[in-house]
Design a protein around this motif. Structure first.
Motif, PDB file in Angstrom:
ATOM      1  N   VAL A 103       0.855  -1.182   0.000  1.00  0.00           N
ATOM      2  CA  VAL A 103       0.000   0.000   0.000  1.00  0.00           C
ATOM      3  C   VAL A 103       0.896   1.239   0.000  1.00  0.00           C
ATOM      4  N   LYS A 104       0.575   2.190  -0.845  1.00  0.00           N
ATOM      5  CA  LYS A 104       1.388   3.401  -0.968  1.00  0.00           C
ATOM      6  C   LYS A 104       0.531   4.637  -0.704  1.00  0.00           C
ATOM      7  N   TYR A 105       1.176   5.630  -0.109  1.00  0.00           N
ATOM      8  CA  TYR A 105       0.524   6.918   0.096  1.00  0.00           C
ATOM      9  C   TYR A 105       1.440   8.021  -0.407  1.00  0.00           C
ATOM     10  N   TRP A 106       0.830   9.122  -0.840  1.00  0.00           N
ATOM     11  CA  TRP A 106       1.584  10.244  -1.392  1.00  0.00           C
ATOM     12  C   TRP A 106       1.174  11.541  -0.704  1.00  0.00           C
ATOM     13  N   GLY A 107       2.157  12.427  -0.544  1.00  0.00           N
ATOM     14  CA  GLY A 107       1.873  13.760  -0.057  1.00  0.00           C
ATOM     15  C   GLY A 107       1.318  14.627  -1.174  1.00  0.00           C
ATOM     16  N   GLN A 108       1.027  15.875  -0.825  1.00  0.00           N
ATOM     17  CA  GLN A 108       0.385  16.780  -1.779  1.00  0.00           C
ATOM     18  C   GLN A 108       1.344  17.366  -2.797  1.00  0.00           C
ATOM     19  N   GLY A 109       2.632  17.244  -2.540  1.00  0.00           N
ATOM     20  CA  GLY A 109       3.638  17.771  -3.457  1.00  0.00           C
ATOM     21  C   GLY A 109       4.125  19.144  -3.046  1.00  0.00           C
ATOM     22  N   SER A 110       5.425  19.355  -3.199  1.00  0.00           N
ATOM     23  CA  SER A 110       6.054  20.643  -2.900  1.00  0.00           C
ATOM     24  C   SER A 110       6.885  21.076  -4.096  1.00  0.00           C
ATOM     25  N   GLN A 111       6.666  22.278  -4.549  1.00  0.00           N
ATOM     26  CA  GLN A 111       7.430  22.775  -5.691  1.00  0.00           C
ATOM     27  C   GLN A 111       8.810  23.213  -5.250  1.00  0.00           C
ATOM     28  N   VAL A 112       9.823  22.712  -5.929  1.00  0.00           N
ATOM     29  CA  VAL A 112      11.203  23.153  -5.742  1.00  0.00           C
ATOM     30  C   VAL A 112      11.672  23.719  -7.077  1.00  0.00           C
ATOM     31  N   THR A 113      12.094  24.968  -7.062  1.00  0.00           N
ATOM     32  CA  THR A 113      12.565  25.626  -8.277  1.00  0.00           C
ATOM     33  C   THR A 113      13.978  26.118  -8.045  1.00  0.00           C
ATOM     34  N   VAL A 114      14.881  25.685  -8.920  1.00  0.00           N
ATOM     35  CA  VAL A 114      16.281  26.093  -8.836  1.00  0.00           C
ATOM     36  C   VAL A 114      16.566  26.989 -10.035  1.00  0.00           C
TER      37      VAL A 114
END
Length: 116
Positions: A103-114
């Motif tokens: 079973v897998k779960y995912w977070g909402q996502g975080s934008q990283v911009t370089v």
């Protein structure tokens, strides 16, 4: 159910550093692997780093030697320290857990911009 809450994304110049964190809550008794994946525009989601409850780590080839994953089991929180960031590290970073029973779960996502 498991809930994952991420924090720490943002904009950074090339060569800079950022730290992401992810905190899990809910039914965690079967959680075995914690980590991060990322997805850049037009590309498939790829492994960044994972750590097991026993402390075994695994890194994607593109981040080895620059990123480090760590965890605080007392807080059900894990961290991704990202150093020597490059423009190609720009992506949405998703925290992730794998539980017994596949079973897998995912977070909402975080934008990283370089970018400079």
């Amino acid at each position: 159910q498991v809930q994952l809450v991420e924090s720490g994304g943002g904009l950074v110049q090339p060569g800079g550093s950022l730290r992401l964190s992810c905190t899990a809550s809910g039914r965690l008794f079967s959680m075995y692997i914690m980590g991060w994946y990322r997805q850049a525009p037009g590309k498939e989601r790829e492994l960044v780093a994972t750590v097991t409850i026993n402390g075994l780590t695994n890194y994607g080839d593109s981040v080895k030697g620059r990123f480090a994953i760590s965890r605080d089991n007392t807080k059900d929180t894990w961290y991704l320290q990202m150093n020597s960031l490059k423009p190609e590290d720009t992506a949405v970073y998703y925290c992730y857990t794998w539980h017994y029973g596949d079973v897998k779960y995912w977070g909402q996502g975080s934008q990283v911009t370089v970018s400079s």
